[in-house]
Design a protein around this motif. Sequence first.
Motif, PDB file in Angstrom:
ATOM      1  N   THR A  19      -8.569 -31.068 -35.481  1.00  0.00           N
ATOM      2  CA  THR A  19      -9.259 -29.996 -35.118  1.00  0.00           C
ATOM      3  C   THR A  19     -10.875 -29.957 -35.766  1.00  0.00           C
ATOM      4  O   THR A  19     -10.984 -30.351 -36.727  1.00  0.00           O
ATOM      5  CB  THR A  19      -8.606 -28.939 -35.918  1.00  0.00           C
ATOM      6  N   PRO A  20     -11.629 -29.726 -34.794  1.00  0.00           N
ATOM      7  CA  PRO A  20     -11.599 -29.287 -33.382  1.00  0.00           C
ATOM      8  C   PRO A  20     -11.371 -30.313 -32.561  1.00  0.00           C
ATOM      9  O   PRO A  20     -11.860 -31.532 -32.909  1.00  0.00           O
ATOM     10  CB  PRO A  20     -12.931 -28.527 -33.242  1.00  0.00           C
ATOM     11  N   ARG A  21     -10.784 -30.053 -31.420  1.00  0.00           N
ATOM     12  CA  ARG A  21     -10.357 -31.371 -30.611  1.00  0.00           C
ATOM     13  C   ARG A  21     -11.458 -32.133 -30.048  1.00  0.00           C
ATOM     14  O   ARG A  21     -11.405 -33.239 -29.814  1.00  0.00           O
ATOM     15  CB  ARG A  21      -9.399 -30.616 -29.381  1.00  0.00           C
ATOM     16  N   TYR A  22     -12.833 -31.447 -29.957  1.00  0.00           N
ATOM     17  CA  TYR A  22     -14.009 -32.336 -29.290  1.00  0.00           C
ATOM     18  C   TYR A  22     -14.308 -33.641 -30.304  1.00  0.00           C
ATOM     19  O   TYR A  22     -15.017 -34.247 -29.981  1.00  0.00           O
ATOM     20  CB  TYR A  22     -15.045 -31.278 -29.017  1.00  0.00           C
ATOM     21  N   LEU A  23     -13.781 -33.360 -31.698  1.00  0.00           N
ATOM     22  CA  LEU A  23     -14.141 -34.484 -32.397  1.00  0.00           C
ATOM     23  C   LEU A  23     -12.932 -35.424 -32.695  1.00  0.00           C
ATOM     24  O   LEU A  23     -12.962 -36.303 -33.585  1.00  0.00           O
ATOM     25  CB  LEU A  23     -14.328 -33.900 -33.919  1.00  0.00           C
ATOM     26  N   SER A 132     -17.694 -19.503 -21.634  1.00  0.00           N
ATOM     27  CA  SER A 132     -16.484 -19.468 -22.902  1.00  0.00           C
ATOM     28  C   SER A 132     -17.260 -20.014 -24.073  1.00  0.00           C
ATOM     29  O   SER A 132     -16.950 -19.975 -25.257  1.00  0.00           O
ATOM     30  CB  SER A 132     -15.529 -20.416 -22.460  1.00  0.00           C
ATOM     31  N   LEU A 133     -18.158 -20.709 -23.849  1.00  0.00           N
ATOM     32  CA  LEU A 133     -18.971 -21.271 -25.276  1.00  0.00           C
ATOM     33  C   LEU A 133     -19.634 -20.445 -25.838  1.00  0.00           C
ATOM     34  O   LEU A 133     -19.557 -20.265 -27.184  1.00  0.00           O
ATOM     35  CB  LEU A 133     -19.896 -22.499 -24.926  1.00  0.00           C
ATOM     36  N   ILE A 134     -20.353 -19.425 -25.156  1.00  0.00           N
ATOM     37  CA  ILE A 134     -21.216 -18.415 -25.646  1.00  0.00           C
ATOM     38  C   ILE A 134     -20.032 -17.418 -26.160  1.00  0.00           C
ATOM     39  O   ILE A 134     -20.346 -16.678 -27.401  1.00  0.00           O
ATOM     40  CB  ILE A 134     -21.871 -17.675 -24.497  1.00  0.00           C
ATOM     41  N   ASP A 135     -18.999 -17.211 -25.639  1.00  0.00           N
ATOM     42  CA  ASP A 135     -17.766 -16.024 -26.369  1.00  0.00           C
ATOM     43  C   ASP A 135     -17.300 -16.700 -27.437  1.00  0.00           C
ATOM     44  O   ASP A 135     -16.822 -16.122 -28.303  1.00  0.00           O
ATOM     45  CB  ASP A 135     -16.828 -15.957 -25.222  1.00  0.00           C
ATOM     46  N   ALA A 136     -17.520 -18.130 -27.750  1.00  0.00           N
ATOM     47  CA  ALA A 136     -17.030 -18.891 -28.952  1.00  0.00           C
ATOM     48  C   ALA A 136     -17.975 -18.792 -30.045  1.00  0.00           C
ATOM     49  O   ALA A 136     -17.823 -19.729 -30.789  1.00  0.00           O
ATOM     50  CB  ALA A 136     -16.200 -20.376 -28.679  1.00  0.00           C
ATOM     51  N   ASP A 137     -19.190 -18.077 -29.732  1.00  0.00           N
ATOM     52  CA  ASP A 137     -20.076 -17.991 -30.804  1.00  0.00           C
ATOM     53  C   ASP A 137     -20.988 -19.169 -30.793  1.00  0.00           C
ATOM     54  O   ASP A 137     -21.702 -19.509 -31.964  1.00  0.00           O
ATOM     55  CB  ASP A 137     -19.793 -17.678 -32.183  1.00  0.00           C
ATOM     56  N   TRP A 138     -21.230 -20.052 -29.679  1.00  0.00           N
ATOM     57  CA  TRP A 138     -22.106 -21.153 -29.620  1.00  0.00           C
ATOM     58  C   TRP A 138     -23.650 -20.565 -29.531  1.00  0.00           C
ATOM     59  O   TRP A 138     -23.569 -19.545 -28.795  1.00  0.00           O
ATOM     60  CB  TRP A 138     -21.973 -21.911 -28.431  1.00  0.00           C
ATOM     61  N   ALA A 152     -22.419 -25.436 -30.935  1.00  0.00           N
ATOM     62  CA  ALA A 152     -21.278 -25.108 -31.659  1.00  0.00           C
ATOM     63  C   ALA A 152     -21.705 -24.460 -33.077  1.00  0.00           C
ATOM     64  O   ALA A 152     -22.535 -25.015 -33.576  1.00  0.00           O
ATOM     65  CB  ALA A 152     -20.193 -25.985 -31.709  1.00  0.00           C
ATOM     66  N   PRO A 153     -20.892 -23.532 -33.639  1.00  0.00           N
ATOM     67  CA  PRO A 153     -21.121 -23.290 -34.951  1.00  0.00           C
ATOM     68  C   PRO A 153     -21.015 -24.359 -36.062  1.00  0.00           C
ATOM     69  O   PRO A 153     -21.873 -24.160 -37.031  1.00  0.00           O
ATOM     70  CB  PRO A 153     -19.950 -22.069 -35.217  1.00  0.00           C
ATOM     71  N   GLY A 158     -22.283 -29.534 -28.222  1.00  0.00           N
ATOM     72  CA  GLY A 158     -23.533 -28.609 -27.504  1.00  0.00           C
ATOM     73  C   GLY A 158     -23.305 -28.766 -26.129  1.00  0.00           C
ATOM     74  O   GLY A 158     -22.683 -29.633 -25.608  1.00  0.00           O
ATOM     75  N   ALA A 159     -24.103 -28.047 -25.370  1.00  0.00           N
ATOM     76  CA  ALA A 159     -24.293 -28.007 -23.961  1.00  0.00           C
ATOM     77  C   ALA A 159     -25.767 -27.914 -23.689  1.00  0.00           C
ATOM     78  O   ALA A 159     -26.606 -27.112 -24.163  1.00  0.00           O
ATOM     79  CB  ALA A 159     -23.569 -26.692 -23.605  1.00  0.00           C
ATOM     80  N   PHE A 160     -26.275 -28.764 -23.041  1.00  0.00           N
ATOM     81  CA  PHE A 160     -27.384 -28.796 -22.481  1.00  0.00           C
ATOM     82  C   PHE A 160     -27.664 -28.783 -20.906  1.00  0.00           C
ATOM     83  O   PHE A 160     -26.966 -29.151 -20.021  1.00  0.00           O
ATOM     84  CB  PHE A 160     -28.237 -30.309 -22.681  1.00  0.00           C
TER      85      PHE A 160
END
Length: 283
Positions: A19-23, A132-138, A152-153, A158-160
């Motif tokens: 966790t998190p899965r993206y790692l 969804s990223l904004i809603d997740a506090d990115w 991400a927090p 990230g998203a570009f």
Amino acid sequence: MTDGLTRRIHPPEGDVHVTPRYLAGSNGTGDAGFVPVAHWPHHDLDDGPCQLMVTSPDHRIRIGWYGDDFELWKITASEGTSTPTRWSATFNHATPAELVAGLTTALAQDWAEGNDRFLERPSLYWRTGIQSLIDADWSRKPTGPGEIEFVAPDGNAGAFIDVRSPHPDAETIELWAGPPGWGTRAEVRFTANTPAHLIAATAAAFTDPAPVLRYRGQLSPQLAALAQLTPVTPPKPPAPTPLDVQLARRRDPVITIRSVPRWSTTTQPPATAIPPAGRPARR
């Protein structure tokens, strides 16, 4: 199906939850990414750079697995089998296949519904794909003109977004995760004509709180240092049923109190009489 793709897909395995899965990095297979489209036609192309191609039944959606390349996945869609590609998405070799599954799940659903939603025009609003990223506090980072970036927090994803390039084949949206490096930085890129809901489905896979399984020894040390690792504990054995208890009693010898010799604390066990010291025993 008993050949090709079916043999490639196995239940997830591992000894730690990441966790998190993206790692989590890649586990070396594309099983998770292929699961949503396992029922689609597949073509083994071991002689070419694309080792496996999975297509929608009408061949308008193509999911290519390039096992030896930096860009491990290439997913495209067209209006017809012989028409130019409308949009494409690439996932590099360090991307967890569970993130790819976000896109392949949405594509399988679009095709099953038969509304060609996977070919719709892209949204005019850049927020649509990454809401969804904004809603997740990115949080948004300061960037140059025509560029938008969210992080991400934990700072590890990230998203570009490039809002300047007008060319339909330009890679205008990138999702990334992990520290810079060949085996650690996951990169997902979409061309400008990609429908927003498909980008959103992939972005949602980044924020999915469910952990993914990995073998601890195969996980990159850099990723392991940044992620939360929880050992996989074996399931507890099921509680015995009344029948199990009854059968166990039949197999085991019954030991009762009467069968065990007992001595009180005030008496001694009987012993053979021994003549007193100094006196000869009678003949």
